[in-house]
Design a protein around this motif. Structure first.
Motif, short mmCIF file in Angstrom:
data_model
loop_
_atom_site.label_atom_id
_atom_site.label_comp_id
_atom_site.label_asym_id
_atom_site.label_seq_id
_atom_site.Cartn_x
_atom_site.Cartn_y
_atom_site.Cartn_z
N PHE A 152 0.88 -1.12 0.09
CA PHE A 152 -0.10 0.03 -0.04
C PHE A 152 0.83 1.27 0.01
CE2 PHE A 152 0.99 -1.17 4.52
CZ PHE A 152 1.23 0.38 5.06
N CYS A 153 0.36 2.26 -0.31
CA CYS A 153 1.34 3.65 -0.07
C CYS A 153 -0.03 4.73 0.23
CB CYS A 153 1.75 4.21 -1.28
SG CYS A 153 2.85 5.46 -1.30
N VAL A 154 -0.07 5.15 1.78
CA VAL A 154 -0.87 6.03 2.19
C VAL A 154 -0.08 7.16 2.76
CG1 VAL A 154 -2.72 4.38 2.45
CG2 VAL A 154 -1.16 4.89 4.36
N LYS A 155 -0.47 8.20 3.49
CA LYS A 155 0.07 9.38 4.12
C LYS A 155 0.91 8.85 5.55
CE LYS A 155 0.93 13.81 4.84
NZ LYS A 155 1.86 14.48 3.83
N ASN A 156 -0.17 7.94 6.23
CA ASN A 156 0.50 7.59 7.71
C ASN A 156 -0.32 6.41 8.08
OD1 ASN A 156 1.50 7.31 10.18
ND2 ASN A 156 1.09 9.42 10.79
N ILE A 157 0.35 5.40 7.90
CA ILE A 157 -0.45 4.12 8.55
C ILE A 157 -0.92 4.23 9.96
CG2 ILE A 157 1.58 2.98 8.95
CD1 ILE A 157 -1.46 1.15 7.46
N LYS A 158 -0.40 5.15 10.77
CA LYS A 158 -0.66 5.07 12.29
C LYS A 158 -1.87 5.84 12.55
CE LYS A 158 4.15 5.22 13.42
NZ LYS A 158 5.40 6.14 13.87
N GLN A 159 -2.53 6.33 11.53
CA GLN A 159 -3.81 7.03 11.67
C GLN A 159 -5.09 6.05 11.28
OE1 GLN A 159 -3.47 9.87 8.72
NE2 GLN A 159 -2.27 11.30 10.00
N LEU A 216 -17.93 0.39 0.95
CA LEU A 216 -18.37 -0.29 -0.23
C LEU A 216 -17.17 -1.20 -0.67
CD1 LEU A 216 -19.47 -0.67 -3.23
CD2 LEU A 216 -18.03 1.07 -4.03
N ILE A 217 -15.74 -0.77 -0.44
CA ILE A 217 -14.67 -1.70 -0.86
C ILE A 217 -14.65 -2.91 0.14
CG2 ILE A 217 -12.16 -1.71 -0.52
CD1 ILE A 217 -12.07 1.19 -1.39
N ALA A 223 -6.87 2.96 7.33
CA ALA A 223 -7.52 2.02 7.81
C ALA A 223 -7.69 1.06 7.02
CB ALA A 223 -8.87 2.57 8.17
N LEU A 224 -7.92 1.37 5.74
CA LEU A 224 -8.24 0.33 4.50
C LEU A 224 -6.83 -0.66 4.39
CD1 LEU A 224 -10.17 2.12 1.68
CD2 LEU A 224 -10.84 0.16 2.92
N ALA A 225 -5.60 0.26 4.37
CA ALA A 225 -4.33 -0.39 4.24
C ALA A 225 -4.15 -1.35 5.42
CB ALA A 225 -3.29 0.68 4.41
N GLU A 226 -4.68 -1.01 6.71
CA GLU A 226 -4.39 -1.84 7.91
C GLU A 226 -5.29 -3.26 7.65
OE1 GLU A 226 -3.37 -3.54 11.23
OE2 GLU A 226 -2.43 -1.89 10.63
N ALA A 227 -6.40 -2.94 7.08
CA ALA A 227 -7.42 -4.24 6.81
C ALA A 227 -6.77 -5.08 5.70
CB ALA A 227 -8.50 -3.45 6.59
N GLY A 228 -5.70 -4.60 5.00
CA GLY A 228 -5.33 -5.66 3.96
C GLY A 228 -5.66 -5.01 2.44
N VAL A 229 -6.28 -3.94 2.58
CA VAL A 229 -6.64 -3.62 1.01
C VAL A 229 -5.40 -2.65 0.34
CG1 VAL A 229 -8.18 -2.21 -0.41
CG2 VAL A 229 -9.07 -3.51 1.62
N ALA A 230 -4.97 -3.34 -0.92
CA ALA A 230 -4.08 -2.52 -1.39
C ALA A 230 -4.26 -1.09 -1.91
CB ALA A 230 -3.22 -3.36 -2.55
N VAL A 231 -4.15 -0.23 -1.10
CA VAL A 231 -4.66 1.24 -1.38
C VAL A 231 -3.47 2.09 -1.74
CG1 VAL A 231 -5.04 1.63 1.05
CG2 VAL A 231 -6.00 3.04 -0.63
N PHE A 232 -3.51 2.90 -2.75
CA PHE A 232 -2.49 3.53 -3.11
C PHE A 232 -3.22 5.25 -3.29
CE2 PHE A 232 -0.94 -0.35 -4.03
CZ PHE A 232 0.25 -0.33 -3.89
N ALA A 233 -3.02 6.07 -2.22
CA ALA A 233 -3.59 7.25 -2.40
C ALA A 233 -3.52 8.30 -1.03
CB ALA A 233 -5.33 7.21 -2.31
N TRP A 234 -3.28 9.48 -1.25
CA TRP A 234 -3.19 10.39 -0.17
C TRP A 234 -3.77 11.82 -0.62
CZ3 TRP A 234 0.88 8.03 -2.70
CH2 TRP A 234 1.78 9.04 -3.38
N LYS A 235 -4.08 12.55 0.19
CA LYS A 235 -4.67 13.99 -0.25
C LYS A 235 -3.38 14.64 -0.37
CE LYS A 235 -7.46 17.62 2.21
NZ LYS A 235 -8.85 17.53 1.66
#
Length: 490
Positions: A67-74, A123-124, A151-163
């Motif tokens: 995944f690639c998100v701003k901060n997995i700790k959130q 939905l996802i 939260a999606l990344a933590e749940a195992g979804v391969a999400v690539f997005a940030w604001k």
């Protein structure tokens, strides 16, 4: 008659606090203002970390870094947001519970490109619960809720997005979702057509093997019809945008509530007596106009379609050309899905402090590129609010750099998104499970029976009870007692 005595009141009024008291009072006021501002913002807005997420090495609690998100700790904050959304998306949760056992999407590998918000997350996670594997990116560089992506990344979804992605980040994220070893998408869920366009251009072999595309925006649907007309659409596609449960709910009611929210949060504007021009009187334009009129704004409409123009007239709006009113209006809102609706010439003629924003999906409606010239000064005022200043000192207030106002600058009502999300889920299930030959290489509308099923799932929220036709009434109308009640062209 006796005079009213104000003496005691005056006495109370003049009892000022002591010096110490005054200071603590002012401190508590300023402190509470800061608190209320920060709580209204996204958890990530106050972050000082300017390192690009692409340069960070992050893993979730299971050790995955897919995944690639701003901060997995959130992730914990995001999980709360998703739980709040679930409470108002009971129909989608109901669909999840009903279909969870049979797993109608088992084997589906869905690549998605939508706004990444708490509502989309529901939905996802529903699609995952129904058996699908999902990889997800954002269709708008400003609308991602960073904590929800975490939260999606933590749940195992391969999400690539940030604001706040750059243009390069945007396409990189889409590519990371599609181009992955040992995993090939067989379904596309798109909002705006960028993902579909990317796969079609860059990965034609993947595109040919896709079993179905579901698209929910005017812009994306337009692109699909263009592909179909040119004979280049080699997979069946579902036009969710023109489904009744999208067009007449999400487009109309969602925009009716969120247009004001986005404008108020960014500009604190008062609408009473303001002159506003809304470009386009489709469902989005209708929703925006209704809300603005209710707050006392003087609303003008521009239209190319005589039917929509006549509807605007009958609803009490003046239908004009943009050039006729551009010098006098206080707010310009685009809702067309077209390009160059507001040109540099229009922008040059606007009055000082005119607010310009877009409620259509794409960022093409306002010619923002023409404003990036040396003689104009850009001044960032707030998040998503820029003053563009002309040499004579005139300034135009541009919101979200011409991108989608409500999702970039505020949030949208959860319940109405439940209707759209349920429609999208059913469209994916329908296309994925359809027997060979049912859908050709063309663009389809969701069967009306499914539209009605989506609507029926949402009625319990209002404790609404449908009337049932008698056999005699059904025969008289030539309908099945259980529907569909509307013809396909509705």
């Amino acid at each position: 008659p006796q005079q009213i005595q104000f003496a005691d009141d005056m006495q109370e009024f003049t009892k000022f606090p002591t010096k110490t008291g005054r200071r603590s009072l002012s401190r508590s006021i300023s402190q509470s203002s800061t608190d209320s501002y920060s709580s209204a913002a996204s958890y990530t807005d106050s972050s000082d970390d300017e390192v690009s997420p692409r340069e960070k090495q992050q893993t979730n609690s299971k050790g995955s870094s897919n995944f690639c998100v701003k901060n997995i700790k959130q992730a914990e904050f995001g999980r709360r947001e998703i739980e709040i959304a679930e409470q108002d998306m009971s129909a989608l949760i109901s669909l999840r519970k009903r279909a969870q056992g049979e797993k109608p999407l088992a084997g589906a590998k869905i690549v998605g490109c939508t706004h990444i918000t708490a509502q989309t997350a529901v939905l996802i996670e529903t699609l995952c619960a129904l058996g699908a594997q999902c990889r997800w990116s954002a269709c708008n560089i400003y609308s991602t809720q960073n904590e929800v992506a975490a939260a999606l990344a933590e749940a195992g979804v391969a999400v690539f997005a940030w604001k706040g992605e750059s243009e390069d980040d945007f396409w990189w994220c889409i590519d990371r979702c599609v181009n992955v070893d040992g995993w090939q998408a067989n379904m596309i869920l798109d909002d705006g057509g960028d993902l579909t366009h990317w796969v079609y251009k860059k990965y034609p072999n993947v595109f040919k093997k896709i079993r179905g595309i579901v698209e929910e925006s005017v812009t994306g649907v337009h692109r699909l019809y263009q592909l179909s007309k040119a004979g280049k659409l080699c997979v069946p596609a579902m036009n969710v945008n023109d489904s009744v449960t999208k067009q007449k709910f999400d487009n109309l009611y969602c925009c009716r509530e969120s247009i004001l929210d986005g404008l108020k949060r960014t500009t604190d504007v008062m609408f009473g007596g303001k002159q506003v021009v809304v470009c386009g009187y489709g469902e989005v334009g209708k929703g925006c106009c209704a809300a603005l009129k209710a707050l006392g704004a003087i609303v003008y409409v521009t239209e190319i379609d005589p039917i929509c123009a006549l509807q605007a007239c009958m609803d009490g709006f003046r239908v004009v050309k943009l050039s006729e009113v551009i010098r006098q209006v206080d707010v310009v809102i685009t809702c067309t899905g077209n390009k160059n609706v507001v040109t540099r010439e229009h922008l040059d003629r606007m009055k000082n402090s005119c607010i310009v924003c877009n409620m259509g999906h794409s960022n093409t409606e306002i010619d923002v590129t023409s404003l990036r010239t040396p003689e104009l000064t850009w001044e960032r005022v707030r998040s998503q609010v820029d003053h563009v200043i002309w040499p004579d000192g005139k300034r135009v207030v541009l919101l979200a750099e011409g991108r989608l106002l409500n999702l970039s600058c505020s949030t949208v009502p959860t319940f109405v998104l439940s209707i759209t999300a349920t429609t999208q889920a059913l469209a994916l299930i329908e296309l994925y499970n359809a027997p060979e030959g049912r859908y050709k290489q063309d663009v389809y509308l969701l069967p009306k029976k499914m539209d009605e099923y989506v609507a029926s799932l949402h009625l319990p929220s209002f404790d609404a009870h449908l009337t049932e036709l008698t056999d005699d009434q059904a025969k008289y109308l030539g309908l099945n007692k259980n529907g569909p009640f509307k013809p396909n062209y509705y």
